[in-house]
Scaffold this active site. Sequence first.
Site, PDB file in Angstrom:
ATOM      1  N   THR A 202       0.909  -1.191  -0.013  1.00 28.39           N
ATOM      2  CA  THR A 202      -0.003   0.178  -0.148  1.00 28.39           C
ATOM      3  C   THR A 202       0.786   1.364  -0.102  1.00 28.39           C
ATOM      4  O   THR A 202       1.417   1.769   0.958  1.00 28.39           O
ATOM      5  CB  THR A 202      -0.958  -0.028   1.249  1.00 28.39           C
ATOM      6  OG1 THR A 202      -1.699  -1.413   1.180  1.00 28.39           O
ATOM      7  CG2 THR A 202      -1.868   1.356   1.266  1.00 28.39           C
TER       8      THR A 202
ATOM      9  N   LYS B 221      -7.072   1.400  -2.860  1.00 29.98           N
ATOM     10  CA  LYS B 221      -6.571   1.065  -1.442  1.00 29.98           C
ATOM     11  C   LYS B 221      -6.509   2.032  -0.641  1.00 29.98           C
ATOM     12  O   LYS B 221      -6.972   1.827   0.691  1.00 29.98           O
ATOM     13  CB  LYS B 221      -5.278   0.189  -1.668  1.00 29.98           C
ATOM     14  CG  LYS B 221      -4.791  -0.509  -0.528  1.00 29.98           C
ATOM     15  CD  LYS B 221      -5.687  -1.514   0.353  1.00 29.98           C
ATOM     16  CE  LYS B 221      -5.529  -1.765   1.513  1.00 29.98           C
ATOM     17  NZ  LYS B 221      -4.081  -2.560   1.761  1.00 29.98           N
TER      18      LYS B 221
ATOM     19  N   LYS C 171       0.323   4.849   8.567  1.00 37.71           N
ATOM     20  CA  LYS C 171       1.113   5.305   7.290  1.00 37.71           C
ATOM     21  C   LYS C 171       0.041   5.411   6.244  1.00 37.71           C
ATOM     22  O   LYS C 171       0.182   6.265   5.355  1.00 37.71           O
ATOM     23  CB  LYS C 171       1.945   4.103   7.094  1.00 37.71           C
ATOM     24  CG  LYS C 171       2.639   4.363   5.805  1.00 37.71           C
ATOM     25  CD  LYS C 171       2.259   3.783   4.330  1.00 37.71           C
ATOM     26  CE  LYS C 171       2.230   2.025   4.503  1.00 37.71           C
ATOM     27  NZ  LYS C 171       1.825   1.496   3.580  1.00 37.71           N
TER      28      LYS C 171
END
Length: 337
Positions: free
Chosen positions: A133, A211, A288
Site C-alpha cells: 500500500t 486501496k 502510514k
Amino acid sequence: MNRIFPTNVFFASSRLMRRLVFGGGGRQFSSSSPSYDTVAFLGLGNMGLPMAVNLATKSDYSVVAFDLSTHALNSAEKAGIRVAPSLEGIMDNPQTPPSMVITMLPSDAAVDSVMSILSSNAPPNTSFIDCSTVSPTTSRQWHDALAEKGCLFVDAPVSGGVKGAKDATLTFMVGSDSAKLAENWMIHCVLSYMGSRIIPCGGPGSGAAVKLCNNLALAAQMTGICEAMNLGEALGVDPNILSEVMNTSTAKSWSCEINNPHPTVAAATKSPASKDYQGGFSTKLMLKDLQLAVGAGRNNQVALPVGCAISELYNMADLRGLGDKDFGVLLQFLRGK
C-alpha cells in the site's frame, strides 16, 4: 465500467494454461529470457508470508523469497519456500531469473529501495506486481521507469486482512496498462492462488488510489466500532450482545464481524484482539496509510476532516507504543490503557 472478476473466471490451473499456451513440454527459453516457472516474492510479513505460502503450495510455480527478517526467512523455509541469499541474489541466476516479482512491503521508501535494486538487472519482459500500500505517485513512477526497460509494473494492493491472506480470499485492486495486463495471463493466474477477486481499477496508480480510499473508510469504521463497544460496555451492555445486534443491523461491518476489537467478542473468531492484538494489520501501518490518504486529499484539495482526526488518533496510539499491535487496539487506547 470496471468489472469485478472472481479469479476462477480467469485461470483455474496454471499448469493447464502453460500447456495450452506453450505446449506440453513448456516453453524453452534462452539464458537471457525469464523462466515462466519462477516467481520471486519479497516481503514476508503478516500478509506476505501466507500469500507466498499459498502461491508455493497451491501452484506449480517455483517460488523464491527474500525478507530482511531472519525469522521470516526461517518461516518461509519451513513452509517449503526457497529463500534467496540476498535481495541482489533474486536476479543473479542468468539461466532462470524470475519472470515475475511480487513485492509486499511496508512503505513507499521500501518499494523505492527494492525496485531500484531489482530493476537495475531485470531482463526485459519481467513483470513486477506490487501488493504494497503506497502512494499512487510511487506506483506511476515505477510503471513509467520499468516500461522504459521493457518490463511491466502493476500496482495490486490487497484487502482482506491476515485471514484473507491465509485463506487465499484476498481482493486485489489492480492498476496498470490495461492492454498489456490483458496480454499477461500469468499475472491473473498467479493472483488467483492468493485471492478470490481481481478488480481492474484503471490505469497505473489506480489500484493504489483505491486501496488508500478503502483503508481511509476502514479506519473510520474501526474507530466507530471501538467507540461504540466502549460506550456499550460503560452502559452495562454485554459486548457479545452488542456485537450480535450490530452484525445483524445497520452497523454490520468487517471491523465488527471479522476483526472485532473487543477481546471478549474476538475470542469466538480468534481475531487479533483475542491475542492481545498480536498479528493482524498493525497500528503503524494503518497510520502510514492514513497519512498517505490525508496527503492525497491535501494535494487534490479534498476535505478529509474525519480522516485527519483519525490519523491523529492513530498517531497518538503509535506514540503510546501500540504501533506493532493490530489497529483494533484503538479500543484500548481510547480507554486510556
